[in-house]
Design a protein around this motif. Structure first.
Motif, mmCIF file in Angstrom:
data_model
loop_
_atom_site.group_PDB
_atom_site.id
_atom_site.type_symbol
_atom_site.label_atom_id
_atom_site.label_comp_id
_atom_site.label_asym_id
_atom_site.label_seq_id
_atom_site.Cartn_x
_atom_site.Cartn_y
_atom_site.Cartn_z
ATOM 1 N N GLY A 193 21.497 -30.299 -42.065
ATOM 2 C CA GLY A 193 22.741 -29.934 -42.716
ATOM 3 C C GLY A 193 22.644 -29.781 -44.223
ATOM 4 O O GLY A 193 23.596 -29.336 -44.859
ATOM 5 N N ALA A 194 21.493 -30.154 -44.820
ATOM 6 C CA ALA A 194 21.343 -30.072 -46.274
ATOM 7 C C ALA A 194 20.094 -29.289 -46.695
ATOM 8 O O ALA A 194 20.115 -28.587 -47.702
ATOM 9 C CB ALA A 194 21.284 -31.477 -46.874
ATOM 10 N N THR A 195 19.022 -29.402 -45.936
ATOM 11 C CA THR A 195 17.754 -28.766 -46.301
ATOM 12 C C THR A 195 17.807 -27.264 -46.030
ATOM 13 O O THR A 195 18.184 -26.846 -44.931
ATOM 14 C CB THR A 195 16.587 -29.397 -45.522
ATOM 15 N N VAL A 196 17.424 -26.471 -47.026
ATOM 16 C CA VAL A 196 17.402 -25.013 -46.860
ATOM 17 C C VAL A 196 15.988 -24.450 -46.856
ATOM 18 O O VAL A 196 15.773 -23.316 -46.446
ATOM 19 C CB VAL A 196 18.234 -24.287 -47.946
ATOM 20 N N SER A 197 14.990 -25.225 -47.311
ATOM 21 C CA SER A 197 13.618 -24.731 -47.430
ATOM 22 C C SER A 197 12.692 -25.493 -46.485
ATOM 23 O O SER A 197 12.692 -26.727 -46.462
ATOM 24 C CB SER A 197 13.133 -24.881 -48.875
ATOM 25 N N ASN A 251 18.806 -11.155 -43.189
ATOM 26 C CA ASN A 251 19.604 -11.371 -44.406
ATOM 27 C C ASN A 251 20.137 -12.799 -44.506
ATOM 28 O O ASN A 251 20.826 -13.140 -45.455
ATOM 29 C CB ASN A 251 20.749 -10.363 -44.504
ATOM 30 N N THR A 252 19.810 -13.663 -43.522
ATOM 31 C CA THR A 252 20.251 -15.068 -43.583
ATOM 32 C C THR A 252 19.166 -15.991 -44.131
ATOM 33 O O THR A 252 19.403 -17.176 -44.310
ATOM 34 C CB THR A 252 20.681 -15.586 -42.192
ATOM 35 N N VAL A 255 13.276 -19.951 -46.528
ATOM 36 C CA VAL A 255 14.428 -20.436 -47.281
ATOM 37 C C VAL A 255 15.695 -19.801 -46.703
ATOM 38 O O VAL A 255 15.864 -18.583 -46.742
ATOM 39 C CB VAL A 255 14.302 -20.103 -48.789
ATOM 40 N N PHE A 256 16.567 -20.653 -46.169
ATOM 41 C CA PHE A 256 17.842 -20.186 -45.616
ATOM 42 C C PHE A 256 18.878 -20.062 -46.725
ATOM 43 O O PHE A 256 18.877 -20.840 -47.678
ATOM 44 C CB PHE A 256 18.373 -21.178 -44.564
ATOM 45 N N SER A 257 19.799 -19.110 -46.570
ATOM 46 C CA SER A 257 20.898 -18.994 -47.530
ATOM 47 C C SER A 257 21.914 -20.121 -47.323
ATOM 48 O O SER A 257 22.582 -20.530 -48.264
ATOM 49 C CB SER A 257 21.564 -17.624 -47.426
ATOM 50 N N THR A 258 22.009 -20.642 -46.115
ATOM 51 C CA THR A 258 22.865 -21.789 -45.787
ATOM 52 C C THR A 258 22.050 -22.755 -44.939
ATOM 53 O O THR A 258 21.350 -22.331 -44.012
ATOM 54 C CB THR A 258 24.095 -21.338 -44.972
ATOM 55 N N ALA A 259 22.132 -24.047 -45.241
ATOM 56 C CA ALA A 259 21.355 -25.044 -44.501
ATOM 57 C C ALA A 259 21.721 -25.036 -43.020
ATOM 58 O O ALA A 259 22.903 -25.012 -42.676
ATOM 59 C CB ALA A 259 21.591 -26.438 -45.079
ATOM 60 N N PRO A 260 20.725 -25.041 -42.140
ATOM 61 C CA PRO A 260 21.006 -25.150 -40.710
ATOM 62 C C PRO A 260 21.724 -26.470 -40.405
ATOM 63 O O PRO A 260 21.490 -27.484 -41.067
ATOM 64 C CB PRO A 260 19.617 -25.121 -40.070
ATOM 65 N N PRO A 261 22.595 -26.471 -39.409
ATOM 66 C CA PRO A 261 23.389 -27.663 -39.093
ATOM 67 C C PRO A 261 22.530 -28.878 -38.701
ATOM 68 O O PRO A 261 21.399 -28.733 -38.246
ATOM 69 C CB PRO A 261 24.240 -27.218 -37.895
#
Length: 163
Positions: free
Chosen positions: A109-113, A137-138, A147-153
């Motif tokens: 829920g917080a990590t994007v990379s 594009n995500t 690297v996600f544009s939004t952290a996975p749940p």
């Protein structure tokens, strides 16, 4: 460690200058695809001894030891004369002839990379969160990081396949 024979200078290749003479003392620089970040290559299929970077060709224009082995992913090769005159650049050379690598992660829920362990091309990735394909594009690829544009749940399963 998993390494694959390079399609660029794999076994016994001989390199030549622009006049057709063996590229004695020629230099092969190896980078992560699309960058100037050095990327290791190896002397044998064991993947335990790295080549120097640049690899200095012998008097016959061949790689010392005769082989270049690569980590999974994509590379950029820069071929120069012994006087550092550019002969050619080859980018996005994949290792393993299409060998598919799978990396798995769990979202918090917080990590994007997330580190994939080696540089890859975004075009050679497929990303799934909880089994659902993610549009390109995500996320982006930065070197060897997804690297996600939004952290996975939280507790989501992330699967990345790449060549």
């Amino acid at each position: 460690m998993s390494v694959n024979l390079s399609a660029f200078g794999g076994v016994g290749w001989q390199f030549f200058d622009n006049n057709g003479a063996p590229l004695a003392g020629g230099l092969i620089y190896t980078y992560e695809a699309g960058t100037t970040l050095p990327q290791a290559t190896y002397t044998t299929s064991a993947g335990t001894t790295a080549h120097a970077n640049p690899i200095v060709l012998n008097s016959a224009g061949r790689v010392p030891g005769g082989e270049i082995w690569l980590l999974p992913g994509s590379y950029k090769f820069v071929l120069q004369t012994s006087a550092a005159v550019l002969i050619a650049t080859y980018d996005n050379v994949t290792s393993g002839g299409g060998l598919i690598v799978i990396a798995n992660f769990t979202g918090d829920g917080a990590t994007v990379s997330f580190s994939l362990g080696s540089a890859v091309s975004e075009n050679s990735t497929n990303v799934y969160i909880n089994g659902v394909y993610q549009q390109k594009n995500t996320y982006s690829i930065s070197g060897s990081n997804l690297v996600f544009s939004t952290a996975p749940p939280t507790t989501s399963t992330i699967e990345v396949s790449f060549t």
